[in-house]
Design a protein around this motif. Structure first.
Motif, PDB file in Angstrom:
ATOM      1  N   ARG B   7     -96.722  -0.908-117.548  1.00 34.63           N
ATOM      2  CA  ARG B   7     -96.136   0.433-117.392  1.00 34.63           C
ATOM      3  C   ARG B   7     -94.889   0.329-116.512  1.00 34.63           C
ATOM      4  NH1 ARG B   7     -96.735   1.731-112.303  1.00 34.63           N
ATOM      5  NH2 ARG B   7     -98.622   1.297-111.131  1.00 34.63           N
ATOM      6  N   PRO B   8     -94.021   1.361-116.580  1.00 35.33           N
ATOM      7  CA  PRO B   8     -92.814   1.319-115.751  1.00 35.33           C
ATOM      8  C   PRO B   8     -93.190   1.267-114.275  1.00 35.33           C
ATOM      9  CG  PRO B   8     -92.738   3.180-117.278  1.00 35.33           C
ATOM     10  CD  PRO B   8     -94.103   2.586-117.378  1.00 35.33           C
ATOM     11  N   LEU B   9     -92.326   0.676-113.492  1.00 36.22           N
ATOM     12  CA  LEU B   9     -92.502   0.696-112.045  1.00 36.22           C
ATOM     13  C   LEU B   9     -92.181   2.102-111.552  1.00 36.22           C
ATOM     14  CD1 LEU B   9     -90.720  -2.676-111.337  1.00 36.22           C
ATOM     15  CD2 LEU B   9     -93.106  -2.168-110.765  1.00 36.22           C
ATOM     16  N   GLY B  10     -93.113   2.668-110.817  1.00 33.08           N
ATOM     17  CA  GLY B  10     -92.896   4.024-110.312  1.00 33.08           C
ATOM     18  C   GLY B  10     -92.161   3.999-108.981  1.00 33.08           C
ATOM     19  N   VAL B  11     -91.148   4.816-108.884  1.00 33.25           N
ATOM     20  CA  VAL B  11     -90.356   4.870-107.655  1.00 33.25           C
ATOM     21  C   VAL B  11     -90.560   6.211-106.967  1.00 33.25           C
ATOM     22  CG1 VAL B  11     -88.040   4.732-106.656  1.00 33.25           C
ATOM     23  CG2 VAL B  11     -88.604   3.402-108.704  1.00 33.25           C
ATOM     24  N   ALA B  12     -90.762   6.148-105.663  1.00 32.06           N
ATOM     25  CA  ALA B  12     -90.708   7.363-104.844  1.00 32.06           C
ATOM     26  C   ALA B  12     -89.559   7.210-103.869  1.00 32.06           C
ATOM     27  CB  ALA B  12     -92.018   7.553-104.083  1.00 32.06           C
ATOM     28  N   MET B  13     -88.739   8.207-103.788  1.00 32.00           N
ATOM     29  CA  MET B  13     -87.595   8.146-102.878  1.00 32.00           C
ATOM     30  C   MET B  13     -87.781   9.153-101.756  1.00 32.00           C
ATOM     31  SD  MET B  13     -83.536   8.365-103.769  1.00 32.00           S
ATOM     32  CE  MET B  13     -83.463  10.154-103.819  1.00 32.00           C
ATOM     33  N   ILE B  14     -87.670   8.698-100.507  1.00 31.07           N
ATOM     34  CA  ILE B  14     -87.797   9.602 -99.356  1.00 31.07           C
ATOM     35  C   ILE B  14     -86.390   9.882 -98.859  1.00 31.07           C
ATOM     36  CG2 ILE B  14     -89.160  10.021 -97.273  1.00 31.07           C
ATOM     37  CD1 ILE B  14     -90.887   8.694 -99.408  1.00 31.07           C
ATOM     38  N   GLY B  15     -85.977  11.136 -98.901  1.00 30.81           N
ATOM     39  CA  GLY B  15     -84.602  11.502 -98.520  1.00 30.81           C
ATOM     40  C   GLY B  15     -83.822  11.887 -99.760  1.00 30.81           C
ATOM     41  N   TYR B  16     -82.879  12.801 -99.601  1.00 29.64           N
ATOM     42  CA  TYR B  16     -82.199  13.312-100.803  1.00 29.64           C
ATOM     43  C   TYR B  16     -80.764  13.729-100.537  1.00 29.64           C
ATOM     44  CZ  TYR B  16     -83.747  17.594 -98.529  1.00 29.64           C
ATOM     45  OH  TYR B  16     -83.970  18.572 -97.614  1.00 29.64           O
ATOM     46  N   ARG B  42     -90.501   8.781-110.230  1.00 24.53           N
ATOM     47  CA  ARG B  42     -91.686   9.631-110.147  1.00 24.53           C
ATOM     48  C   ARG B  42     -91.517  10.818-109.212  1.00 24.53           C
ATOM     49  NH1 ARG B  42     -93.721   8.152-114.553  1.00 24.53           N
ATOM     50  NH2 ARG B  42     -94.750   6.150-114.693  1.00 24.53           N
ATOM     51  N   VAL B  43     -91.093  10.552-107.967  1.00 21.49           N
ATOM     52  CA  VAL B  43     -91.137  11.659-107.009  1.00 21.49           C
ATOM     53  C   VAL B  43     -90.077  11.472-105.931  1.00 21.49           C
ATOM     54  CG1 VAL B  43     -92.981  10.471-105.709  1.00 21.49           C
ATOM     55  CG2 VAL B  43     -92.654  12.953-105.421  1.00 21.49           C
ATOM     56  N   ILE B  44     -89.474  12.577-105.549  1.00 17.94           N
ATOM     57  CA  ILE B  44     -88.497  12.608-104.476  1.00 17.94           C
ATOM     58  C   ILE B  44     -89.127  13.416-103.346  1.00 17.94           C
ATOM     59  CG2 ILE B  44     -87.337  14.578-105.555  1.00 17.94           C
ATOM     60  CD1 ILE B  44     -84.714  13.624-104.371  1.00 17.94           C
ATOM     61  N   VAL B  45     -88.974  12.947-102.142  1.00 21.39           N
ATOM     62  CA  VAL B  45     -89.703  13.527-101.020  1.00 21.39           C
ATOM     63  C   VAL B  45     -88.734  14.016 -99.951  1.00 21.39           C
ATOM     64  CG1 VAL B  45     -91.532  13.138 -99.327  1.00 21.39           C
ATOM     65  CG2 VAL B  45     -91.512  11.818-101.467  1.00 21.39           C
ATOM     66  N   GLY B  46     -88.989  15.216 -99.447  1.00 23.37           N
ATOM     67  CA  GLY B  46     -88.170  15.756 -98.356  1.00 23.37           C
ATOM     68  C   GLY B  46     -88.960  16.819 -97.626  1.00 23.37           C
ATOM     69  N   ARG B  47     -88.550  17.144 -96.416  1.00 19.22           N
ATOM     70  CA  ARG B  47     -89.335  18.089 -95.618  1.00 19.22           C
ATOM     71  C   ARG B  47     -89.111  19.534 -96.014  1.00 19.22           C
ATOM     72  NH1 ARG B  47     -88.043  15.073 -90.035  1.00 19.22           N
ATOM     73  NH2 ARG B  47     -86.096  14.974 -91.191  1.00 19.22           N
ATOM     74  N   ASP B  48     -87.884  19.814 -96.485  1.00 14.78           N
ATOM     75  CA  ASP B  48     -87.536  21.201 -96.819  1.00 14.78           C
ATOM     76  C   ASP B  48     -87.830  21.418 -98.300  1.00 14.78           C
ATOM     77  OD1 ASP B  48     -86.134  23.425 -97.788  1.00 14.78           O
ATOM     78  OD2 ASP B  48     -84.582  23.232 -96.253  1.00 14.78           O
ATOM     79  N   GLU B  49     -88.906  22.141 -98.584  1.00 14.42           N
ATOM     80  CA  GLU B  49     -89.361  22.215 -99.972  1.00 14.42           C
ATOM     81  C   GLU B  49     -88.306  22.792-100.920  1.00 14.42           C
ATOM     82  OE1 GLU B  49     -93.320  23.287-100.988  1.00 14.42           O
ATOM     83  OE2 GLU B  49     -92.795  22.664-103.015  1.00 14.42           O
ATOM     84  N   THR B  50     -87.648  23.848-100.501  1.00 17.20           N
ATOM     85  CA  THR B  50     -86.628  24.446-101.367  1.00 17.20           C
ATOM     86  C   THR B  50     -85.529  23.438-101.697  1.00 17.20           C
ATOM     87  OG1 THR B  50     -87.044  26.482-100.150  1.00 17.20           O
ATOM     88  CG2 THR B  50     -85.148  26.470-101.650  1.00 17.20           C
ATOM     89  N   LEU B  59     -81.123  15.722-109.429  1.00 17.99           N
ATOM     90  CA  LEU B  59     -81.002  14.263-109.428  1.00 17.99           C
ATOM     91  C   LEU B  59     -81.923  13.595-110.456  1.00 17.99           C
ATOM     92  CD1 LEU B  59     -80.709  13.662-105.567  1.00 17.99           C
ATOM     93  CD2 LEU B  59     -78.874  13.869-107.262  1.00 17.99           C
ATOM     94  N   GLY B  60     -82.753  14.408-111.125  1.00 17.46           N
ATOM     95  CA  GLY B  60     -83.491  13.867-112.265  1.00 17.46           C
ATOM     96  C   GLY B  60     -84.788  13.154-111.919  1.00 17.46           C
ATOM     97  N   TRP B  61     -85.557  13.684-110.973  1.00 13.80           N
ATOM     98  CA  TRP B  61     -86.856  13.104-110.654  1.00 13.80           C
ATOM     99  C   TRP B  61     -87.957  13.906-111.340  1.00 13.80           C
ATOM    100  CZ3 TRP B  61     -87.479   8.645-107.738  1.00 13.80           C
ATOM    101  CH2 TRP B  61     -86.286   8.123-107.208  1.00 13.80           C
ATOM    102  N   GLU B  62     -89.072  13.251-111.609  1.00 13.87           N
ATOM    103  CA  GLU B  62     -90.162  13.947-112.309  1.00 13.87           C
ATOM    104  C   GLU B  62     -90.758  15.040-111.437  1.00 13.87           C
ATOM    105  OE1 GLU B  62     -92.943  10.952-113.552  1.00 13.87           O
ATOM    106  OE2 GLU B  62     -91.450   9.889-114.761  1.00 13.87           O
ATOM    107  N   GLU B  63     -90.974  14.711-110.157  1.00  9.56           N
ATOM    108  CA  GLU B  63     -91.598  15.681-109.242  1.00  9.56           C
ATOM    109  C   GLU B  63     -90.910  15.618-107.900  1.00  9.56           C
ATOM    110  OE1 GLU B  63     -95.702  14.773-108.523  1.00  9.56           O
ATOM    111  OE2 GLU B  63     -95.828  13.730-110.454  1.00  9.56           O
ATOM    112  N   HIS B  64     -91.281  16.610-107.062  1.00 12.32           N
ATOM    113  CA  HIS B  64     -90.867  16.524-105.676  1.00 12.32           C
ATOM    114  C   HIS B  64     -92.108  16.695-104.813  1.00 12.32           C
ATOM    115  CE1 HIS B  64     -90.874  20.921-106.262  1.00 12.32           C
ATOM    116  NE2 HIS B  64     -91.211  20.952-104.987  1.00 12.32           N
TER     117      HIS B  64
END
Lengths: 379, 379, 379, 379
Positions: B7-16, B42-50, B59-64
């Protein structure tokens, strides 16, 4: 016979404005820089006695005179250096050669082909008597361009297929810049074509070693009218010109010149593209030659900025240490050196009058092509 | 084990923000340009949900997500890409490595040496489990700098004796540019030193293959006070810095950085001088490498402008035809490629966390030298 | 009506080689960089199913297909992006417009004028229905060239009198480089003229805002024969071309193109000379625009190297901070943005098909001039 | 009183090698280019009679001599031009000033501070008698650097905060280049520091108008041993040096010099960064000054390449038309002009001996800093 080896070669210079200043600096400098026969700056000649007297003192000549014919009779004069407007070249040069003098004539050789032919004939006759008739396309003596010629000659570019030269200036960009004799056909012959395209075409032919066999040309007068003494006056020469040249080695060359190219100060650029390499040059950075060696590994290929200031470079051993660049004027000293060595019999000098005639024919062909709506004119 | 090959390698990015945008573009592009294992954003992560939700879409991520710790528990995530401010690097990277993930961490590795040491320890432990801990000194993947490294490595410069790097910017040249967290020591750690001297020093060490063994440094705050929310406030980090580095191969390197160099936009320049050749690079023209081969005949020597866009050049086969230049962002795709190949086990990746730690020690030594009135600090 | 605002605009791309890769990258990137209507990369179309399937996966399209006509029937497709060889442009574009789709067609518009006229007619009819027919002279979207246009438009150059464009490449410099469809007239239409002189002439007309009214041209095949599958074969298109153009604003422009200019990789240079200023550009350093303001004090005048990476510059606000340069590919994203805004009704898009037709006529006139021994052909 | 206005100013030059050649060219040229009091090249002095006789003829002096003290007694000598090695400067200059002559002394003023102080004292005494004691930091007379000074002086850069100068050469890059007196401390005093860092520091102080108040320095001998007449010998001077200078206007300047920078020929670069603008210069392209005006609209800002060849530029009215560049040697003529005008009482001349002393103290401080492990030395 011009020069007994026991005394300095005597120089008489006819003309004392822009070119006169540059040539004076060369005669003043050449013996300090190079191992050449000694020269004496005997006499500077001009029609306006007050002006020529002032110039004589300023430029460091022994005497001044107003009659160039009288100067030709002097035994202490070996070289006649012609820096007058082009319309006087033929008369002075022919007389000087007939008087047994060596001649250095500023470019362009003449204002028309008939004059150029007569001059060439005189030069041929004089050559048989051991006299030199030298033409001053001084840029051939800019070391970077001399190096360019060496590189081409030694085969580093392979077969040259394409050449591209331009000479862009902007001193007429201002439409309020006034009318002058240079902008009238009857006095100037032509405009940008004769003045600066001549340099571009000389470089193309000299550097490639190929001669133009056919041309197509276009002339334009982009500012057709300028302020004259009595109101607006028509500009009757070109202020920009374009041409393509078929060369006898199979290459095609383009030429573009202008006196209206805002921001271009003295931008003679030459580019040569061959099977094994390429060269680029810009007269605004005259100490640089850009050379690409296409036989190197592709990952390391690029145009190299050769700073032409090494003792291994043409003319440079005589000047300053590496990295200490030369200016525009030094090429005139280099030219004086080459002329003196030719007089001394230890080197050949080119271009001669025949080269000037051949170039004149290319310029004429460009004019003829433009007059024929751009059609090819064969040389 | 992070990645099943099926399967594809899943990437999570912290910071945006800035780096998040650049990394997103790389993850979006890498599989089109290169033959690499497939990736899923797969997912982009940040503290400010909005904000992170908006970024995710753009930026084209599946989820946040807002909780990076929860992301570490996900089985579909193989790579944690850390684009946060430096003060969060250690905590996230260590947790991610402990959770069995590969990590790509933006430079600087950490804000201080203690953190960097803990991270390096975690990376060493993870390496034994087959995980990659990659540090993002992306400029190593600018093709011209990668070519520079190849030329040095293959001996084309001989022994390097002198290196000279500068990183000049001007975004703080205006003294009315307001106070920010980047200008306070407690939040930013250091100023120009950590932000941009780190790049300059990484290039010096990477390109020469020599390590700094001793340094002398100077820091300055050329604009010591700026408008804050409550009136003028003291700038407590450097906005310019200078250093000389003794390298273990015998060379000496100079470094100069500034955020006040009016007109310099992103001018990372590197010069290397060796016994057999020299190199120059400027990040404002990143597709050019200037190479001088001192073993060529002196008359033809010069710095060659190699346009690094040939298939023979590093990374270039994957991109566009010759002469079609790359931009700043492409180096991030190159970096993503190298990371994916390292995860795939088909290539090595550097720099790792240990390199980041070593660099941190050089920066610390420069600060210590400045504090000791410029004296040498040995590493 | 093409696009309901509630769903992403569906794109179908016909073709998947060099231009297909560049366009794919643009469609993949545009929504991240710019505020534009969302797009979905629905389907990529090619004749070779295996190859197009592979390309679809690599380039990130939802589906692939082999029959472009079937794609035109799909309701989820709003934009047809034509990246095929020029000989297919007319048939596809006309059908797509008739099917109610927006069209983006790569340059050149068509291989001959008859086709270009039919396409322009179809575009005019479609415009009345609110459809966009866009032509892809992408270099108009290189930010430095877009800035050049702004400067000219706002009068900073005064009256432009002279323009000079060249497009020099060297991928055919090696005479052993084999024969291909691009070198046969029946498949390629023309050689360097249609391929790269088209860019040079589009820039001249676009930047000056002046149209060619008459031309003189020359074509050459500098390597007339190349290795074919069955031995030496004649090259039947030009590999270099020259022209001068009279423009309706009174300027004269020169054009020179070559695929044989050793060491020139993708060197599209444009120079504009006006009464109040001048501009220079070189596509090998695409982030730089050289601007001379002739209204400044003469002692401070010079060509300024404007690094076109500021938020104040065209397209740049969407990209990276100052000094972080763009690459060749970014102009395709800029182009996609402009097209999407035009579809959205919030901006105009140019060039359209009529511009492509006009350009085709200039190219035809150059060919006709060469056939007439260089005589002027009036448009 | 040195010069009666009725006869030319008589010059005696002590020394006849590299600098002697350059100064001879200046004395030969100055009166042709500029409106200045007339000069006569009376006598050239050297210890080796054969060599000085040869030089006299070649360089165009009226006479030669071997005893400089005898020359000081001559009434027809007004100016003593000292081109000897630095170790002789003090003795000759002091004697010449005491003999009532004007003095032009090549840089560096002296080999140590004690000598420099004695010379400065003699100069102060002589100034009271109307004599000029001029120091030859000739690069101040390179027109582009003179223009730089004008721009700074007229406030075009605002407050200068950062300066960056380097002087890189490569004539010692080859480790087999033999030992010479220049590489021994007892004869040369220092190496790259005194020879070329002196130029870099003079430019920094002169251009910024700010004086160094404290320095940190580093010296290195990158090739510590070279072939001597009796086998390998230790090099006892520096061949590269680095420093940072605190300036009294608040700026910080960096200096880097080397004789080992492969491919750098005579690369004195100076960069100045101010609140309102910036400047860059490179002595390998001495006719260009790069000026950025930070008060222009941001979209048009960039470093302008000013080709310093306009009549509006310093010294240029006397030379050639625009675009006809000057060489390294012309600055010596400019220097001779300024000296003659100062003798004539119509202009001030700087630098004087006091400036040379101040510079010597900066160099000493750099040496002292290096000896103190890099610590700050306050001036």
């Amino acid at each position: 016979m011009p020069q007994p080896s026991r005394r300095p070669l005597g120089v008489a210079m006819i003309g004392y404005s822009f070119m006169g200043r540059a040539h004076s600096q060369a005669w003043r400098t050449v013996s300090s820089a190079f191992d050449v026969p000694a020269v004496a700056r005997r006499v500077i000649v001009g029609r306006d006695e007050t002006a020529v007297a002032e110039a004589s003192g300023r430029l460091g000549w022994e005497e001044h005179a107003t009659d160039w014919r009288a100067v030709l009779d002097r035994d202490d004069i070996d070289i006649i250096d012609i820096c007058t407007p082009g319309s006087l070249h033929a008369e002075i040069a022919i007389a000087a050669l007939e008087a047994g003098k060596h001649v250095l004539c500023e470019k362009p050789l003449a204002n028309d082909t008939a004059e150029a032919e007569a001059m060439t004939e005189a030069a041929t006759a004089a050559a048989a008597r051991g006299q030199i008739a030298a033409l001053g396309f001084t840029y051939r003596r800019v070391p970077a361009l001399a190096l360019a010629r060496q590189l081409v000659e030694s085969g580093r570019l392979g077969t040259i297929r394409q050449a591209k030269a331009a000479y862009l200036q902007d001193w007429l960009a201002d439409p309020e810049s006034p009318m002058s004799w240079r902008l009238r056909k009857e006095t100037a012959g032509s405009g940008a074509l004769g003045d600066i395209a001549s340099h571009a075409i000389d470089q193309i032919q000299h550097l490639t070693g190929q001669r133009a066999t056919a041309v197509r040309g276009r002339l334009a007068t982009l500012v057709p009218q300028r302020p004259g003494p009595d109101g607006p006056e028509a500009v009757t020469v070109d202020d920009a010109a374009w041409a393509t040249l078929e060369l006898d080695g199979g290459a095609i060359a383009s030429v573009e010149v202008s006196r209206m190219a805002t921001g271009a100060k003295n931008r003679l650029t030459v580019e040569l593209y061959g099977t094994d390499g390429a060269l680029r040059f810009d007269l605004e950075n005259p100490n640089e030659l850009w050379f690409l060696d296409a036989t190197l590994p592709i990952a390391e290929q690029g145009f190299s900025r050769v700073l032409v200031t090494e003792p291994e470079h043409p003319y440079l051993e005589a000047w300053w240490p590496q990295g200490h660049v030369l200016g525009w004027e030094n090429a005139f000293s280099n030219q004086a050196r080459d002329l003196l060595l030719a007089i001394d019999g230890t080197a050949e000098y080119s271009p001669g009058f025949a080269d000037g005639l051949a170039l004149q024919k290319v310029l004429d062909a460009i004019i003829a092509s433009d007059a024929a709506d751009g059609r090819t004119i064969t040389l």
